[in-house]
Design a protein around this motif. Structure first.
Motif, PDB file in Angstrom:
ATOM      1  N   GLY A   6     -69.682 -27.290  50.905  1.00 44.03           N
ATOM      2  CA  GLY A   6     -69.926 -28.673  50.702  1.00 44.03           C
ATOM      3  C   GLY A   6     -68.617 -29.532  50.992  1.00 44.03           C
ATOM      4  O   GLY A   6     -67.424 -28.960  51.505  1.00 44.03           O
ATOM      5  N   PRO A   7     -68.475 -30.802  50.415  1.00 42.34           N
ATOM      6  CA  PRO A   7     -67.490 -31.706  50.720  1.00 42.34           C
ATOM      7  C   PRO A   7     -65.942 -31.289  50.259  1.00 42.34           C
ATOM      8  O   PRO A   7     -65.070 -31.492  50.670  1.00 42.34           O
ATOM      9  N   GLY A   8     -66.051 -30.257  49.286  1.00 43.20           N
ATOM     10  CA  GLY A   8     -64.849 -29.994  48.742  1.00 43.20           C
ATOM     11  C   GLY A   8     -64.254 -28.598  49.329  1.00 43.20           C
ATOM     12  O   GLY A   8     -63.592 -27.697  48.802  1.00 43.20           O
ATOM     13  N   ALA A   9     -65.159 -27.894  50.316  1.00 47.47           N
ATOM     14  CA  ALA A   9     -64.935 -26.535  50.625  1.00 47.47           C
ATOM     15  C   ALA A   9     -63.737 -26.462  51.356  1.00 47.47           C
ATOM     16  O   ALA A   9     -63.341 -27.633  52.296  1.00 47.47           O
ATOM     17  N   PHE A  28     -63.200 -35.608  59.303  1.00 48.21           N
ATOM     18  CA  PHE A  28     -64.373 -35.663  58.254  1.00 48.21           C
ATOM     19  C   PHE A  28     -64.242 -36.680  57.448  1.00 48.21           C
ATOM     20  O   PHE A  28     -65.230 -37.284  57.106  1.00 48.21           O
ATOM     21  N   ALA A  29     -62.930 -37.352  56.995  1.00 45.08           N
ATOM     22  CA  ALA A  29     -63.269 -38.166  56.075  1.00 45.08           C
ATOM     23  C   ALA A  29     -63.503 -39.656  56.974  1.00 45.08           C
ATOM     24  O   ALA A  29     -64.078 -40.662  56.264  1.00 45.08           O
ATOM     25  N   VAL A  46     -75.364 -38.051  51.713  1.00 48.50           N
ATOM     26  CA  VAL A  46     -74.083 -38.030  52.422  1.00 48.50           C
ATOM     27  C   VAL A  46     -73.556 -36.563  52.045  1.00 48.50           C
ATOM     28  O   VAL A  46     -72.986 -35.936  53.340  1.00 48.50           O
ATOM     29  N   GLU A  47     -73.428 -36.056  51.134  1.00 47.28           N
ATOM     30  CA  GLU A  47     -72.859 -35.033  50.664  1.00 47.28           C
ATOM     31  C   GLU A  47     -73.767 -33.596  51.547  1.00 47.28           C
ATOM     32  O   GLU A  47     -72.779 -32.685  51.953  1.00 47.28           O
ATOM     33  N   GLU A  48     -75.092 -33.841  51.722  1.00 52.26           N
ATOM     34  CA  GLU A  48     -75.690 -32.591  52.365  1.00 52.26           C
ATOM     35  C   GLU A  48     -75.550 -32.581  53.858  1.00 52.26           C
ATOM     36  O   GLU A  48     -75.152 -31.533  54.315  1.00 52.26           O
ATOM     37  N   LEU A  49     -75.408 -33.958  54.350  1.00 49.87           N
ATOM     38  CA  LEU A  49     -74.910 -34.180  55.765  1.00 49.87           C
ATOM     39  C   LEU A  49     -73.674 -33.680  56.124  1.00 49.87           C
ATOM     40  O   LEU A  49     -73.321 -32.895  57.082  1.00 49.87           O
ATOM     41  N   GLU A  50     -72.851 -33.805  55.224  1.00 55.30           N
ATOM     42  CA  GLU A  50     -71.278 -33.238  55.413  1.00 55.30           C
ATOM     43  C   GLU A  50     -71.293 -31.765  55.140  1.00 55.30           C
ATOM     44  O   GLU A  50     -70.663 -30.981  55.822  1.00 55.30           O
ATOM     45  N   ASP A  51     -72.240 -31.285  54.100  1.00 58.03           N
ATOM     46  CA  ASP A  51     -72.236 -29.820  53.959  1.00 58.03           C
ATOM     47  C   ASP A  51     -72.630 -29.155  55.365  1.00 58.03           C
ATOM     48  O   ASP A  51     -72.192 -28.141  55.825  1.00 58.03           O
ATOM     49  N   LEU A  53     -72.586 -30.443  58.461  1.00 63.44           N
ATOM     50  CA  LEU A  53     -71.460 -30.675  59.403  1.00 63.44           C
ATOM     51  C   LEU A  53     -70.678 -29.789  59.328  1.00 63.44           C
ATOM     52  O   LEU A  53     -69.878 -28.919  60.175  1.00 63.44           O
ATOM     53  N   ARG A  54     -70.108 -29.337  58.035  1.00 61.19           N
ATOM     54  CA  ARG A  54     -68.891 -28.566  57.765  1.00 61.19           C
ATOM     55  C   ARG A  54     -69.281 -27.022  58.047  1.00 61.19           C
ATOM     56  O   ARG A  54     -68.594 -26.381  58.759  1.00 61.19           O
ATOM     57  N   GLY A  55     -70.646 -26.634  57.471  1.00 56.91           N
ATOM     58  CA  GLY A  55     -71.095 -25.292  58.104  1.00 56.91           C
ATOM     59  C   GLY A  55     -71.001 -25.207  59.404  1.00 56.91           C
ATOM     60  O   GLY A  55     -70.741 -24.004  60.047  1.00 56.91           O
ATOM     61  N   SER A  56     -71.288 -26.064  60.250  1.00 56.40           N
ATOM     62  CA  SER A  56     -71.522 -26.012  61.810  1.00 56.40           C
ATOM     63  C   SER A  56     -70.037 -25.641  62.459  1.00 56.40           C
ATOM     64  O   SER A  56     -69.905 -24.875  63.221  1.00 56.40           O
ATOM     65  N   VAL A  57     -69.149 -26.505  61.644  1.00 57.89           N
ATOM     66  CA  VAL A  57     -67.744 -26.652  62.174  1.00 57.89           C
ATOM     67  C   VAL A  57     -67.213 -25.173  61.968  1.00 57.89           C
ATOM     68  O   VAL A  57     -66.472 -24.385  62.630  1.00 57.89           O
ATOM     69  N   ASP A  58     -67.468 -24.387  60.664  1.00 53.66           N
ATOM     70  CA  ASP A  58     -67.091 -23.180  60.449  1.00 53.66           C
ATOM     71  C   ASP A  58     -67.736 -22.074  61.344  1.00 53.66           C
ATOM     72  O   ASP A  58     -66.672 -21.211  61.607  1.00 53.66           O
ATOM     73  N   GLU A  59     -68.956 -22.288  61.629  1.00 46.81           N
ATOM     74  CA  GLU A  59     -69.593 -21.312  62.591  1.00 46.81           C
ATOM     75  C   GLU A  59     -68.881 -21.360  64.110  1.00 46.81           C
ATOM     76  O   GLU A  59     -68.691 -20.501  64.530  1.00 46.81           O
ATOM     77  N   LEU A  60     -68.490 -22.479  64.313  1.00 50.11           N
ATOM     78  CA  LEU A  60     -68.031 -22.820  65.817  1.00 50.11           C
ATOM     79  C   LEU A  60     -66.623 -22.491  65.766  1.00 50.11           C
ATOM     80  O   LEU A  60     -66.078 -21.719  66.769  1.00 50.11           O
ATOM     81  N   VAL A  61     -65.757 -22.391  64.716  1.00 51.20           N
ATOM     82  CA  VAL A  61     -64.641 -21.960  64.536  1.00 51.20           C
ATOM     83  C   VAL A  61     -64.446 -20.544  64.545  1.00 51.20           C
ATOM     84  O   VAL A  61     -63.813 -19.926  65.389  1.00 51.20           O
ATOM     85  N   GLY A  62     -65.473 -19.974  63.815  1.00 54.92           N
ATOM     86  CA  GLY A  62     -65.637 -18.301  63.971  1.00 54.92           C
ATOM     87  C   GLY A  62     -65.858 -17.886  65.291  1.00 54.92           C
ATOM     88  O   GLY A  62     -65.542 -16.600  65.483  1.00 54.92           O
ATOM     89  N   ALA A  63     -66.456 -18.706  66.146  1.00 54.65           N
ATOM     90  CA  ALA A  63     -66.984 -18.304  67.496  1.00 54.65           C
ATOM     91  C   ALA A  63     -65.690 -18.446  68.603  1.00 54.65           C
ATOM     92  O   ALA A  63     -65.955 -18.214  69.469  1.00 54.65           O
ATOM     93  N   GLY A  64     -64.715 -19.149  68.055  1.00 55.88           N
ATOM     94  CA  GLY A  64     -63.646 -19.073  68.842  1.00 55.88           C
ATOM     95  C   GLY A  64     -63.170 -20.446  69.235  1.00 55.88           C
ATOM     96  O   GLY A  64     -62.020 -20.708  70.002  1.00 55.88           O
ATOM     97  N   LEU A  65     -63.734 -21.518  69.064  1.00 56.61           N
ATOM     98  CA  LEU A  65     -63.393 -22.848  69.258  1.00 56.61           C
ATOM     99  C   LEU A  65     -62.391 -23.529  68.426  1.00 56.61           C
ATOM    100  O   LEU A  65     -62.088 -22.963  67.388  1.00 56.61           O
TER     101      LEU A  65
END
Length: 470
Positions: A6-9, A28-29, A46-51, A53-65
């Motif tokens: 979530g937003p504070g993750a 993000f801000a 808004v929190e759900e959307l950001e959650d 978005l952050r989940g997608s970013v985590d996945e993409l960073v884990g994939a090497g981006l």
């Protein structure tokens, strides 16, 4: 949607998704601030959307981006799902959002509460219009009792605008009680003191009470998150956009009045009384609420215009101030510190401050310092020098001839402006030299806003009795 992000993750090192740095959190801000300003979604949405978005970013960073790449790709994916991201991209095209996110135009779906919002708007606008005529029930005359209407002018419309904004923000009972108390206090201050028609205090109240009550409107605007500096800056942006819309409505109203007068005069009927006592005053009051609604509902239109206006008028005002300073030095003439001149100089400094505030509110916080920031520095320094000269003249005149309500009010206002402009100049200089982050300048301005509200209330409530109701 990724759970636990979530937003504070934060990442493993606590620095944000994927363990990255402040740049990603700043993006993000900015995205979150944009979505919140749209008022289309609730805080939970808004929190759900950001959650997501952050989940997608985590996945993409884990994939090497890299984090910045992951963020842009994640927003691109959301752009195909959510119109808000597409609109965000449209307004931030200079930062590559347009290339990555703008995948087509679609009409934003109409909210289920639009009809109810329109009904509330009409009720508030009608209430503001009728408030102008309400004093006539008690024997007042709009054309003759200027000593009553001048200090009370803001009380006719601002409470209705505040009520509309509080309704949109779902303000709680405590906030509503605070707003009612502030406007009641303003009504008491405007009417309880025994002031003569030529009293200086009437002029001071007529100038300062609208300022004090506008901050009450601001309290209604930020009632969904009173402590947030970003919400305060959003109110600064709202103020500038509201002014633009109000002027546009006023210009349209002037055309309407011209047609009314011309057409009715052509058939032998004189509409001057109707225009002067009904159409103009009631329309001006209702337009206060309508302009606020337009800012809330049509932000994307004015947000493309208002920043352009600041970039147009900032160099013009800078040239005027620099020209004034050069002329002052060459002619060695003093500044007239009588009432009209004091009001003029204070208005000039307020306009400069408004340009600075609105430029800050519209600026990309991630953009590096550029030529326009240097121009802002020249504007602020010029205003600071003029403020210092005006303060010197006022202090000398008070020392020689004594004080009056006007001079005391001008002295206090210029001291407050001097403090703001001086530290703003220092921060802008640091920004230009890339030694001070933009967030420091933004935080200084939002934290300083209550100072103006407190001073305006002091002038309205204390100056009349302190100066013997002069």
């Amino acid at each position: 949607m990724s759970g636990g992000s979530g937003p504070g993750a934060s990442g493993p090192d606590g620095s944000g998704p994927g363990g990255g740095g402040g740049d990603l959190e700043a993006q993000f801000a900015q995205w979150r601030s944009y979505v919140q300003r749209r008022r289309v979604l609730s805080a939970g949405d808004v929190e759900e959307l950001e959650d997501h978005l952050r989940g997608s970013v985590d996945e993409l960073v884990g994939a090497g981006l890299r984090e910045d790449e992951a963020f842009l790709v994640a927003v691109k994916r959301m752009g195909s799902l959510d119109e808000l991201s597409r609109e965000f991209a449209r307004e931030h095209s200079e930062r590559l959002w347009k290339q990555l996110v703008l995948t087509g135009d679609g009409d934003a779906p109409a909210g289920s509460g639009k009809r109810r919002e329109l009904l509330v708007l009409v009720a508030c606008a009608a209430g503001a219009a009728l408030s102008v005529k309400a004093p006539e029930l008690f024997g007042m005359d709009y054309g003759q009792d200027g000593e009553f209407y001048a200090p009370n002018a803001s009380l006719f419309a601002f409470p209705w605008l505040a009520g509309f904004l509080a309704w949109r923000r779902h303000a709680g009972k405590t906030m509503i009680g605070v707003l009612v108390a502030l406007f009641a206090l303003g009504a008491v201050a405007a009417n309880v003191f025994p002031l003569a028609e030529d009293s200086q205090s009437i002029v001071l109240t007529s100038i300062h009470l609208p300022i004090a009550l506008w901050f009450a409107v601001g309290l209604a605007y930020v009632s969904d998150d009173v402590r947030s500096p970003r919400r305060r800056m959003d109110f600064v942006r709202f103020t500038g956009e509201w002014f633009v819309y109000y002027v546009l409505i006023g210009l349209g109203g002037g055309v309407l009045i011209a047609f009314v007068v011309g057409t009715f005069t052509a058939i032998g009927t004189s509409p001057e009384t109707f225009v002067a006592h009904w159409l103009a005053p009631c329309g001006a009051a209702a337009a206060v609420v309508v302009a606020g609604w337009l800012v809330e509902a049509k932000q994307s239109v004015v947000e493309n215009i208002a920043p352009v206006l600041t970039r147009l008028f900032t160099p013009l005002f800078t040239a005027v101030l620099l020209g004034f300073l050069v002329t002052l030095v060459v002619t060695t003439s003093g500044i007239d510190v009588e009432r009209e001149a004091l009001i003029l100089f204070d208005l000039l400094l307020v306009v400069v401050l408004a340009l600075l505030l609105y430029t800050i509110s519209a600026r990309d916080p991630l953009a590096p310092a550029g030529v326009f920031d240097k121009l802002q520095l020249a504007l602020v320094v010029s205003a600071l020098l003029i403020d210092a000269v005006v303060l010197w003249e006022i202090t000398g005149r008070i020392t020689e001839y004594g004080t009056t309500p006007n001079k005391a009010a001008a002295l206090g206002e210029n001291v407050i402006l001097l403090a703001n402009l001086a530290w703003s100049a220092w921060l802008v200089l640091g920004l230009v030299r890339r030694k001070v982050p933009f967030a420091a300048l933004e935080r200084w301005q939002t934290n300083y806003l209550p100072v103006y509200a407190v001073w305006a209330w002091l002038v309205v409530l204390l100056f009349p009795p302190v100066f013997g109701f002069m």
